[in-house]
Design a protein around this motif. Structure first.
Motif, PDB file in Angstrom:
ATOM      1  N   LEU A 271      43.881  46.920  42.565  1.00 30.02           N
ATOM      2  CA  LEU A 271      44.755  46.082  43.383  1.00 30.02           C
ATOM      3  C   LEU A 271      44.185  44.681  43.577  1.00 30.02           C
ATOM      4  O   LEU A 271      44.930  43.697  43.568  1.00 30.02           O
ATOM      5  CB  LEU A 271      45.010  46.745  44.740  1.00 30.02           C
ATOM      6  CG  LEU A 271      45.942  47.943  44.729  1.00 30.02           C
ATOM      7  CD1 LEU A 271      45.887  48.670  46.073  1.00 30.02           C
ATOM      8  CD2 LEU A 271      47.359  47.520  44.411  1.00 30.02           C
ATOM      9  N   LEU A 272      42.874  44.582  43.735  1.00 31.76           N
ATOM     10  CA  LEU A 272      42.252  43.273  43.892  1.00 31.76           C
ATOM     11  C   LEU A 272      42.392  42.446  42.616  1.00 31.76           C
ATOM     12  O   LEU A 272      42.636  41.237  42.667  1.00 31.76           O
ATOM     13  CB  LEU A 272      40.781  43.427  44.286  1.00 31.76           C
ATOM     14  CG  LEU A 272      40.532  43.937  45.698  1.00 31.76           C
ATOM     15  CD1 LEU A 272      39.055  44.244  45.906  1.00 31.76           C
ATOM     16  CD2 LEU A 272      41.012  42.923  46.720  1.00 31.76           C
ATOM     17  N   LYS A 273      42.261  43.098  41.458  1.00 31.54           N
ATOM     18  CA  LYS A 273      42.465  42.394  40.189  1.00 31.54           C
ATOM     19  C   LYS A 273      43.920  41.960  40.041  1.00 31.54           C
ATOM     20  O   LYS A 273      44.201  40.844  39.585  1.00 31.54           O
ATOM     21  CB  LYS A 273      42.070  43.290  39.012  1.00 31.54           C
ATOM     22  CG  LYS A 273      40.591  43.466  38.853  1.00 31.54           C
ATOM     23  CD  LYS A 273      40.264  44.374  37.694  1.00 31.54           C
ATOM     24  CE  LYS A 273      38.774  44.664  37.652  1.00 31.54           C
ATOM     25  NZ  LYS A 273      38.425  45.616  36.582  1.00 31.54           N
ATOM     26  N   ALA A 274      44.833  42.828  40.430  1.00 32.54           N
ATOM     27  CA  ALA A 274      46.254  42.494  40.355  1.00 32.54           C
ATOM     28  C   ALA A 274      46.572  41.319  41.278  1.00 32.54           C
ATOM     29  O   ALA A 274      47.335  40.419  40.909  1.00 32.54           O
ATOM     30  CB  ALA A 274      47.103  43.706  40.719  1.00 32.54           C
ATOM     31  N   GLN A 275      45.976  41.308  42.471  1.00 32.99           N
ATOM     32  CA  GLN A 275      46.197  40.216  43.412  1.00 32.99           C
ATOM     33  C   GLN A 275      45.680  38.897  42.827  1.00 32.99           C
ATOM     34  O   GLN A 275      46.342  37.859  42.925  1.00 32.99           O
ATOM     35  CB  GLN A 275      45.499  40.506  44.741  1.00 32.99           C
ATOM     36  CG  GLN A 275      45.732  39.439  45.784  1.00 32.99           C
ATOM     37  CD  GLN A 275      44.922  39.674  47.031  1.00 32.99           C
ATOM     38  OE1 GLN A 275      43.809  40.186  46.973  1.00 32.99           O
ATOM     39  NE2 GLN A 275      45.469  39.312  48.169  1.00 32.99           N
ATOM     40  N   PHE A 276      44.525  38.941  42.209  1.00 30.92           N
ATOM     41  CA  PHE A 276      43.973  37.742  41.586  1.00 30.92           C
ATOM     42  C   PHE A 276      44.903  37.225  40.487  1.00 30.92           C
ATOM     43  O   PHE A 276      45.188  36.020  40.417  1.00 30.92           O
ATOM     44  CB  PHE A 276      42.587  38.033  41.014  1.00 30.92           C
ATOM     45  CG  PHE A 276      41.998  36.879  40.260  1.00 30.92           C
ATOM     46  CD1 PHE A 276      41.433  35.823  40.945  1.00 30.92           C
ATOM     47  CD2 PHE A 276      42.011  36.851  38.880  1.00 30.92           C
ATOM     48  CE1 PHE A 276      40.891  34.753  40.260  1.00 30.92           C
ATOM     49  CE2 PHE A 276      41.479  35.781  38.186  1.00 30.92           C
ATOM     50  CZ  PHE A 276      40.905  34.733  38.876  1.00 30.92           C
ATOM     51  N   ASN A 277      45.381  38.133  39.643  1.00 33.69           N
ATOM     52  CA  ASN A 277      46.286  37.733  38.565  1.00 33.69           C
ATOM     53  C   ASN A 277      47.581  37.153  39.113  1.00 33.69           C
ATOM     54  O   ASN A 277      48.102  36.172  38.563  1.00 33.69           O
ATOM     55  CB  ASN A 277      46.575  38.916  37.640  1.00 33.69           C
ATOM     56  CG  ASN A 277      45.360  39.295  36.820  1.00 33.69           C
ATOM     57  OD1 ASN A 277      44.513  38.462  36.525  1.00 33.69           O
ATOM     58  ND2 ASN A 277      45.261  40.565  36.463  1.00 33.69           N
ATOM     59  N   LEU A 278      48.100  37.727  40.182  1.00 31.85           N
ATOM     60  CA  LEU A 278      49.317  37.193  40.782  1.00 31.85           C
ATOM     61  C   LEU A 278      49.091  35.798  41.357  1.00 31.85           C
ATOM     62  O   LEU A 278      49.954  34.920  41.237  1.00 31.85           O
ATOM     63  CB  LEU A 278      49.828  38.141  41.877  1.00 31.85           C
ATOM     64  CG  LEU A 278      50.423  39.463  41.393  1.00 31.85           C
ATOM     65  CD1 LEU A 278      50.674  40.388  42.574  1.00 31.85           C
ATOM     66  CD2 LEU A 278      51.703  39.222  40.619  1.00 31.85           C
ATOM     67  N   ARG A 279      47.940  35.601  41.977  1.00 36.39           N
ATOM     68  CA  ARG A 279      47.630  34.274  42.513  1.00 36.39           C
ATOM     69  C   ARG A 279      47.513  33.234  41.406  1.00 36.39           C
ATOM     70  O   ARG A 279      47.971  32.100  41.547  1.00 36.39           O
ATOM     71  CB  ARG A 279      46.326  34.308  43.314  1.00 36.39           C
ATOM     72  CG  ARG A 279      46.477  34.917  44.683  1.00 36.39           C
ATOM     73  CD  ARG A 279      45.327  34.575  45.622  1.00 36.39           C
ATOM     74  NE  ARG A 279      44.042  34.411  44.991  1.00 36.39           N
ATOM     75  CZ  ARG A 279      43.055  35.319  45.006  1.00 36.39           C
ATOM     76  NH1 ARG A 279      43.206  36.457  45.631  1.00 36.39           N
ATOM     77  NH2 ARG A 279      41.899  35.075  44.410  1.00 36.39           N
TER      78      ARG A 279
END
Length: 64
Positions: free
Chosen positions: A21-29
Motif C-alpha cells: 500500500l505504501l508503494k501504491a501510495q507513492f506511485n499515485l502521488r
C-alpha cells in the motif's frame, strides 16, 4: 480492503500488505504530480487502507 479481511491475516501478511500500500501510495502521488492520475480518489482510498492496516497491526501488538 475490509477490516474483517485484514483481521483474518497474520502479522507477516499485514506487514506485506502495508508495504504494498505504501508503494501504491507513492506511485499515485507521482502520477498526480505529473498530471497522469485521472481518479484522484484513489489517493484517499489508499491512505485510509494504510491507516486501517496500521490500526489492526497495533491492535494485534497490544493483545500480545
Amino acid at each position: 480492503m475490509k477490516a474483517k479481511d485484514l483481521r483474518a491475516m497474520d502479522e507477516a501478511a499485514l506487514n506485506k500488505e502495508l508495504q504494498d500500500l505504501l508503494k501504491a501510495q507513492f506511485n499515485l502521488r507521482m502520477q498526480k504530480s505529473h498530471q497522469q492520475l485521472e481518479n484522484t480518489s484513489l489517493i484517499r482510498q489508499t491512505r485510509r487502507d494504510i491507516a486501517r492496516v496500521r490500526t489492526i497491526l497495533a491492535q494485534k501488538a497490544a493483545t500480545k
